[in-house]
Design a protein around this motif. Structure first.
Motif: not given
Length: 147
Positions: A23, A26-27
């Protein structure tokens, strides 16, 4: 036979660390050690959780179960849960100086053997540390003593 609780703990740590790492990558923008961005710290925590999980899994795989696992202990679970609730109520009504020692003393009743001088010393130390961290350091408006 392997320790199933160790395997489950290791799997949980590794899975949560992997989830956190994925996470974060990816963010969030990670950056570099010289120019840390918002994702740098969560990425490090995620990687460390994966490492801890793998270490626990390896230990569970290498160690054999010597004795039987004790039955689920409901009493300590209820004592710890009750202590947290009681200290939360006491924090708002009686203040920090009452709530923290009560919390430590109630926690100690969940242990099969306790050393009362050690429990009282821990209660005093936790009260002083809580005051220094939350009231002095973080400037939180926590009631100290409401009697």
């Amino acid at each position: 036979m392997f320790k199933s609780t160790d395997k489950l703990s290791g799997l949980f740590f590794a899975a949560f660390g992997l989830f956190t790492t994925i996470v974060t990558l990816s963010t969030l923008e990670v950056g570099t050690p010289g120019d840390m961005r918002s994702g740098f710290f969560p990425l490090i925590v995620g990687v460390l959780l994966v490492a801890v999980g793998l270490a626990v899994l390896a230990k569970a795989g290498l160690s054999q179960l010597q004795d039987t696992q004790p039955a689920f202990a409901l009493r300590p679970l209820l004592i710890v849960t009750g202590a947290v609730v009681v200290s939360g109520v006491l924090l708002l009504t009686a203040g920090l100086i009452v709530a923290i020692p009560v919390l430590v003393i109630l926690f100690s009743t969940a242990m099969p053997r306790r050393n009362w001088p050690e429990v009282l010393l821990t209660a005093i130390a936790m009260t002083v540390l809580s005051y220094l961290i939350f009231v002095v350091g973080l400037h939180l408006r926590i009631p100290l003593l409401n009697l």
